[in-house]
Motif scaffolding. Structure first.
Motif, mmCIF file in Angstrom:
data_model
loop_
_atom_site.group_PDB
_atom_site.id
_atom_site.type_symbol
_atom_site.label_atom_id
_atom_site.label_comp_id
_atom_site.label_asym_id
_atom_site.label_seq_id
_atom_site.Cartn_x
_atom_site.Cartn_y
_atom_site.Cartn_z
ATOM 1 N N VAL A 123 -19.056 -2.835 -40.834
ATOM 2 C CA VAL A 123 -17.976 -3.529 -40.120
ATOM 3 C C VAL A 123 -16.717 -2.711 -40.364
ATOM 4 O O VAL A 123 -16.238 -2.612 -41.491
ATOM 5 N N THR B 189 -17.021 -6.838 -35.074
ATOM 6 C CA THR B 189 -18.398 -6.343 -35.010
ATOM 7 C C THR B 189 -19.291 -7.553 -34.808
ATOM 8 O O THR B 189 -19.080 -8.587 -35.444
ATOM 9 N N TYR C 267 -18.067 -3.450 -31.387
ATOM 10 C CA TYR C 267 -19.296 -2.758 -31.757
ATOM 11 C C TYR C 267 -20.324 -3.825 -32.110
ATOM 12 O O TYR C 267 -19.955 -4.912 -32.542
ATOM 13 N N SER D 247 -28.020 -0.616 -31.818
ATOM 14 C CA SER D 247 -26.624 -0.744 -32.229
ATOM 15 C C SER D 247 -25.809 0.173 -31.337
ATOM 16 O O SER D 247 -26.336 1.101 -30.733
#
Length: 239
Positions: free
Chosen positions: A30, A36, A209, A221
Motif C-alpha cells: 500500500v 489501494t 492500484y 494486480s
C-alpha cells in the motif's frame, strides 16, 4: 523493494486456520497517500488478510512491514498505535451511545481534550450530518448514517493508514456512492487507504492500484485502469 518503503508491505504471507492455508504466498503493498484496493468475491480470503495485518490471526510465515518496521506479530493495540486503524465490516457502532460518545471512543488513546475536540471538528466537517446529530443514540440512525459514524470513529485515531472492510455491504446505492466519495475525500487529507471490497465498479473508480484475490492467492494486480480490463477481474466476478 527497499526496506525503507514508507507504506504497508505484506511479503509472502501464509495464514492458516485449522492447519489449512487461507492465504497462500500473498504479497501486496500500500503506497503512502494512495487508495489501494483488494477485490475478491466471498471466501477469497479478504477478511483473513485484514486479520493478518492487525495480528488478530497471525500469519504462520512471511512478514508485514509498516513504515519500514516489522509489525508481523505485534499485539493489535501496538499496530493501532503505529498508525493503522480499521473500520470493520458491518458498521459496528455502540447503539446505546450517542454519536459523539461513539466518536470519542475512537480517540481513546488521546488524553488531550483540545486534540480530541479538534479531531471531532474535523470529522464533523467531513460528515455534517453527524454534527447535526451529536446527541442522537447511534442505534436509531439509518444504515448509511451508521456507516459514516463508523468511518468517523476510525478517523478519530488520526491514522496514517485506514483499513476499510466492505464499506458498501448492505447499503442503498445512494449511500454506497456517498461512502465512496467520502473515502476519496479522506484520502485527499493525506491518509493512505486499503479498501477491501466486493463492489468492483465503485472501487475501481476511486482506487489507484489494486489486487485481485481468489481462493487466498493474488491472481492479478495493477493500476485500476489495467484491472478494469483484466481477464482475472472478469473471471473472479463475472464468471
Amino acid at each position: 523493494m527497499s526496506i525503507h518503503h514508507r507504506g504497508l508491505q505484506l511479503n509472502n504471507i501464509y495464514t492458516a486456520y485449522d492447519k489449512a492455508d487461507v492465504l497462500t504466498d500473498v504479497s501486496i503493498q500500500v503506497e503512502p497517500g494512495k487508495i489501494t484496493c483488494i477485490l475478491g468475491s466471498n471466501g477469497s480470503g479478504k477478511s483473513t488478510l485484514i486479520r493478518s495485518i492487525l495480528s488478530l490471526t497471525a500469519p504462520r510465515s512471511g512478514n508485514i512491514r509498516f513504515e519500514g518496521r516489522d509489525i508481523t506479530r505485534l499485539p493489535t493495540h501496538l499496530i493501532n498505535q503505529a498508525g493503522i486503524a480499521c473500520i470493520p465490516e458491518g458498521r459496528k457502532v455502540f447503539p446505546k451511545m450517542t454519536v459523539e460518545e461513539n466518536l470519542q471512543i475512537g480517540a481513546y488513546r488521546e488524553s488531550r481534550a483540545g486534540v480530541i475536540r479538534q479531531r471531532l471538528d474535523e470529522v464533523y466537517e467531513i460528515f455534517p450530518r453527524l454534527k447535526e446529530r451529536t446527541k442522537q443514540l447511534s442505534g436509531t440512525m439509518s444504515g448509511g448514517e451508521q456507516a459514516m459514524l463508523s468511518i468517523g470513529r476510525g478517523l478519530m485515531a488520526a491514522p496514517k493508514l485506514l483499513l476499510i472492510d466492505e464499506p458498501s455491504l448492505g447499503l442503498s446505492p445512494l449511500f454506497v456512492k456517498e461512502t465512496f466519495s467520502v473515502i476519496q475525500r479522506i484520502n485527499q487529507l493525506g491518509i493512505s487507504i486499503l479498501l477491501v471490497e466486493q463492489n468492483v465498479h465503485q472501487t475501481l473508480a476511486v482506487a489507484h492500484y489494486g489486487y485481485v484475490l481468489m481462493q487466498g492467492r493474488v491472481v492479478a494486480s495493477g493500476s485500476t485502469d489495467a484491472l478494469r480490463n483484466s481477464e482475472e477481474v472478469k473471471q473472479a466476478y463475472f464468471a
